[in-house]
Write a protein that holds these residues in place. Structure first.
Motif, PDB file in Angstrom:
ATOM      1  N   GLY A  61      37.445 -33.296 123.584  1.00  0.00           N
ATOM      2  CA  GLY A  61      37.818 -34.267 122.567  1.00  0.00           C
ATOM      3  C   GLY A  61      39.123 -33.911 121.883  1.00  0.00           C
ATOM      4  O   GLY A  61      39.762 -32.896 122.171  1.00  0.00           O
ATOM      5  N   ALA A  62      39.511 -34.775 120.969  1.00  0.00           N
ATOM      6  CA  ALA A  62      40.767 -34.582 120.243  1.00  0.00           C
ATOM      7  C   ALA A  62      40.637 -33.448 119.230  1.00  0.00           C
ATOM      8  O   ALA A  62      39.585 -33.238 118.640  1.00  0.00           O
ATOM      9  N   VAL A  63      41.741 -32.732 119.072  1.00  0.00           N
ATOM     10  CA  VAL A  63      41.785 -31.609 118.140  1.00  0.00           C
ATOM     11  C   VAL A  63      42.974 -31.794 117.217  1.00  0.00           C
ATOM     12  O   VAL A  63      44.080 -32.092 117.667  1.00  0.00           O
ATOM     13  N   ALA A  64      42.767 -31.629 115.921  1.00  0.00           N
ATOM     14  CA  ALA A  64      43.854 -31.743 114.953  1.00  0.00           C
ATOM     15  C   ALA A  64      44.724 -30.486 115.022  1.00  0.00           C
ATOM     16  O   ALA A  64      44.240 -29.378 115.208  1.00  0.00           O
ATOM     17  N   ASP A  65      46.021 -30.674 114.870  1.00  0.00           N
ATOM     18  CA  ASP A  65      46.971 -29.568 114.912  1.00  0.00           C
ATOM     19  C   ASP A  65      46.995 -28.873 113.548  1.00  0.00           C
ATOM     20  O   ASP A  65      47.341 -29.496 112.541  1.00  0.00           O
ATOM     21  N   PRO A  66      46.680 -27.573 113.455  1.00  0.00           N
ATOM     22  CA  PRO A  66      46.650 -26.897 112.157  1.00  0.00           C
ATOM     23  C   PRO A  66      48.028 -26.442 111.671  1.00  0.00           C
ATOM     24  O   PRO A  66      48.179 -26.086 110.507  1.00  0.00           O
ATOM     25  N   LEU A  67      49.048 -26.455 112.528  1.00  0.00           N
ATOM     26  CA  LEU A  67      50.363 -25.947 112.131  1.00  0.00           C
ATOM     27  C   LEU A  67      50.993 -26.757 110.991  1.00  0.00           C
ATOM     28  O   LEU A  67      51.473 -26.165 110.021  1.00  0.00           O
ATOM     29  N   PRO A  68      51.025 -28.105 111.036  1.00  0.00           N
ATOM     30  CA  PRO A  68      51.595 -28.847 109.896  1.00  0.00           C
ATOM     31  C   PRO A  68      50.849 -28.592 108.595  1.00  0.00           C
ATOM     32  O   PRO A  68      51.456 -28.533 107.528  1.00  0.00           O
ATOM     33  N   GLN A  69      49.540 -28.405 108.670  1.00  0.00           N
ATOM     34  CA  GLN A  69      48.771 -28.128 107.463  1.00  0.00           C
ATOM     35  C   GLN A  69      49.162 -26.780 106.869  1.00  0.00           C
ATOM     36  O   GLN A  69      49.316 -26.647 105.641  1.00  0.00           O
ATOM     37  N   ALA A  70      49.371 -25.786 107.715  1.00  0.00           N
ATOM     38  CA  ALA A  70      49.787 -24.475 107.228  1.00  0.00           C
ATOM     39  C   ALA A  70      51.201 -24.527 106.657  1.00  0.00           C
ATOM     40  O   ALA A  70      51.484 -23.903 105.623  1.00  0.00           O
ATOM     41  N   LEU A  71      52.094 -25.283 107.302  1.00  0.00           N
ATOM     42  CA  LEU A  71      53.458 -25.408 106.797  1.00  0.00           C
ATOM     43  C   LEU A  71      53.490 -26.105 105.438  1.00  0.00           C
ATOM     44  O   LEU A  71      54.233 -25.698 104.540  1.00  0.00           O
ATOM     45  N   VAL A  72      52.704 -27.149 105.282  1.00  0.00           N
ATOM     46  CA  VAL A  72      52.673 -27.882 104.013  1.00  0.00           C
ATOM     47  C   VAL A  72      52.080 -27.012 102.912  1.00  0.00           C
ATOM     48  O   VAL A  72      52.583 -26.998 101.783  1.00  0.00           O
ATOM     49  N   LEU A  73      51.035 -26.268 103.214  1.00  0.00           N
ATOM     50  CA  LEU A  73      50.448 -25.387 102.207  1.00  0.00           C
ATOM     51  C   LEU A  73      51.454 -24.338 101.748  1.00  0.00           C
ATOM     52  O   LEU A  73      51.593 -24.075 100.547  1.00  0.00           O
ATOM     53  N   THR A  74      52.188 -23.769 102.687  1.00  0.00           N
ATOM     54  CA  THR A  74      53.227 -22.800 102.336  1.00  0.00           C
ATOM     55  C   THR A  74      54.332 -23.465 101.525  1.00  0.00           C
ATOM     56  O   THR A  74      54.834 -22.898 100.540  1.00  0.00           O
ATOM     57  N   ALA A  75      54.730 -24.673 101.904  1.00  0.00           N
ATOM     58  CA  ALA A  75      55.794 -25.391 101.190  1.00  0.00           C
ATOM     59  C   ALA A  75      55.368 -25.749  99.767  1.00  0.00           C
ATOM     60  O   ALA A  75      56.196 -25.742  98.848  1.00  0.00           O
ATOM     61  N   ILE A  76      54.097 -26.054  99.559  1.00  0.00           N
ATOM     62  CA  ILE A  76      53.614 -26.362  98.216  1.00  0.00           C
ATOM     63  C   ILE A  76      53.740 -25.140  97.311  1.00  0.00           C
ATOM     64  O   ILE A  76      54.203 -25.234  96.173  1.00  0.00           O
ATOM     65  N   VAL A  77      53.350 -23.972  97.820  1.00  0.00           N
ATOM     66  CA  VAL A  77      53.436 -22.753  97.021  1.00  0.00           C
ATOM     67  C   VAL A  77      54.888 -22.410  96.707  1.00  0.00           C
ATOM     68  O   VAL A  77      55.249 -22.102  95.563  1.00  0.00           O
ATOM     69  N   ILE A  78      55.763 -22.490  97.704  1.00  0.00           N
ATOM     70  CA  ILE A  78      57.174 -22.190  97.494  1.00  0.00           C
ATOM     71  C   ILE A  78      57.801 -23.216  96.554  1.00  0.00           C
ATOM     72  O   ILE A  78      58.603 -22.876  95.678  1.00  0.00           O
ATOM     73  N   GLY A  79      57.452 -24.498  96.709  1.00  0.00           N
ATOM     74  CA  GLY A  79      57.979 -25.543  95.837  1.00  0.00           C
ATOM     75  C   GLY A  79      57.551 -25.359  94.396  1.00  0.00           C
ATOM     76  O   GLY A  79      58.337 -25.603  93.475  1.00  0.00           O
TER      77      GLY A  79
END
Length: 126
Positions: A61-79
């Motif tokens: 089945g389809a699998v969601a890509d976790p990389l964008p989620q990790a990048l956004v979480l890191t960007a939120i903390v840095i922002g």
């Protein structure tokens, strides 16, 4: 759905650019924050919108890509940290120049103009 998200990201980006072009430091900080939010949503959407997708590969089945989620979480903390730093710079500039205008002086007054305080009249800096 993609058109709605692209329009929303474009609208938030346009508002952010408008606020960043204003003359006061508070609106510039708000514009930078909005621009960061727009970029975060853009990165998140680039990972594609999946419905009923498993976050981890389990079977078929389809699998969601976790990389964008990790990048956004890191960007939120840095922002968040960057926004705190920019607010501190804006407060320091307000204290040093006596104005929250990005040029350091109020429009219509010369660069050496000091605003009036409660017990003094406005005067020119010597």
């Amino acid at each position: 759905m993609e058109f709605l998200l692209a329009t929303g990201i474009g609208l938030v980006t346009a508002c952010a650019i408008y606020l960043m072009l204003r003359g006061r430091t508070f609106t510039v900080v708000l514009g930078l924050s909005l621009f960061g939010y727009a970029v975060n949503v853009f990165i998140f959407v680039m990972g594609r919108l999946w419905t009923n997708a498993q976050p981890i590969l389990v079977g078929e089945g389809a699998v969601a890509d976790p990389l964008p989620q990790a990048l956004v979480l890191t960007a939120i903390v840095i922002g968040f940290a960057t926004t705190g730093f920019v607010i501190e710079l804006a407060l320091r500039g307000r204290h040093e120049s006596g104005s929250d205008h990005v040029d350091g002086h109020e429009p219509g007054h010369g660069p050496g103009y000091l605003p009036a305080t409660a017990d003094t009249e406005p005067k020119e800096r010597i």
